[in-house]
Design an enzyme around this catalytic site. Sequence first.
Site, PDB file in Angstrom:
ATOM      1  N   GLY A  32       0.826  -1.213   0.000  1.00 26.10           N
ATOM      2  CA  GLY A  32       0.000   0.000   0.000  1.00 26.10           C
ATOM      3  C   GLY A  32       0.855   1.255   0.000  1.00 26.10           C
ATOM      4  N   ASP A  73      -2.477 -13.343   3.660  1.00 25.54           N
ATOM      5  CA  ASP A  73      -3.798 -12.774   3.889  1.00 25.54           C
ATOM      6  C   ASP A  73      -3.896 -12.548   5.403  1.00 25.54           C
ATOM      7  OD1 ASP A  73      -6.420 -12.234   4.399  1.00 25.54           O
ATOM      8  OD2 ASP A  73      -7.224 -14.071   3.500  1.00 25.54           O
ATOM      9  N   TYR A 163     -14.332   3.645   9.312  1.00 20.24           N
ATOM     10  CA  TYR A 163     -12.867   3.662   9.448  1.00 20.24           C
ATOM     11  C   TYR A 163     -12.473   4.292  10.790  1.00 20.24           C
ATOM     12  CZ  TYR A 163      -8.072   5.223   8.295  1.00 20.24           C
ATOM     13  OH  TYR A 163      -6.726   5.492   8.288  1.00 20.24           O
TER      14      TYR A 163
HETATM   15  C1  AKB Z   1      -8.091   8.797   4.920  1.00 19.01           C
HETATM   16  O1  AKB Z   1      -8.276   9.850   4.310  1.00 19.01           O
HETATM   17  O2  AKB Z   1      -8.981   7.970   5.136  1.00 19.01           O
HETATM   18  C2  AKB Z   1      -6.716   8.527   5.477  1.00 19.01           C
HETATM   19  C3  AKB Z   1      -6.581   8.968   6.902  1.00 19.01           C
HETATM   20  C4  AKB Z   1      -6.672  10.393   7.240  1.00 19.01           C
HETATM   21  O3  AKB Z   1      -6.377   8.154   7.753  1.00 19.01           O
HETATM   22  N1  AKB Z   1      -5.727   9.173   4.676  1.00 19.01           N
END
Ligand code: AKB
Length: 335
Positions: A32, A73, A163
Amino acid sequence: MCIQTDLIAHHKGLASYLVAAMEKHIVIGASGQLGIELIIGMQARYGVNAVVACDIIKSNDKDVNKSEFISLDATDINSVRKILKTGEFTHVYHLVAMLSAKGEENPIAGWDLNMKSLLNVLECAKEGFVKRVFWPSSIAVFGPNAPKIKTSQDTFCDPTTVYGVSKVAGELWAKYYFEHYGVDVRSVRYPGLIGHRSKPGGGTTDYAVEAFYCALDSKPFVCYLDKDEALPMMHMDDAVRATLDIMEAPCENIKTRTSYNLSGCSFSPSELNYELSKFVSNFITEYNPDYRQKIAASWPDSIDDSEAKNDWGWESEFSTSKLVKHMLDGLKSIV
Ligand code: AKB
């Protein structure tokens, strides 16, 4: 007296050199955006053979591929255990994650990937196979109720993205494994990362990297954020240095076991357009905000990283204008 002091210093230096020479680093999620830069940074600091790259798909970066690659994985604990159980690795960097924008399109898949892969690595660390773990958190832990300017380490975290929720949970799991099982897991909250070696994927801050590619292709850039939406950002060289420095810091210096705030610089799309225009005449940004604007608006404009500075000596080396110049030079060097 002086000779004795010199001798002691020499022995100490030799001892830390020997310890470092016995250390081996494995990066999971190595193909990544951050993984590629981290591998290259580690090769420069520790040597090509002290680093191993792991991912589902091998990167095609010729420098990264100077180090050994293992296919893995990270959501399969047996595969993670098989590799770490060899005892070959002292330091694990677990970078696997689905970022903020992509996570909103696939919330359950994002949660599963982010949490499962982290818990797999923490479980294997608990079993004693490795000495130290690095896992990145993010400014995405913050939400609309945190102060926007110079957001502090311990302020309210009410993320609005999957996230962000997975990063808050991951931070608490990191602290849990440290406190209950003594796992030496260390973490920083990265801002948006800007580097020339690989493109990011699925983040909200990715717009900034795209702007550089358009500028160099002399194309207008269509930005999915509002022109004044300032966000914390960081040059990859700073991010890599922070990662390696926190991993090298003495254990007693790491007082925050969730994750450290980390600050580089901060800019909005219109400020980036202004800085890029100094190098690329007639560079134009057009604005067409989409769902990512709402994510960006929930994040801080700038970050207070006093704890990282006090505890392990962190200091950013990049202002916005230096970041822009380095990124452009980096991109030109690879075309
Ligand atoms: C995102 O934009 O999701 C990432 C982060 C700020 O963790 N770059």
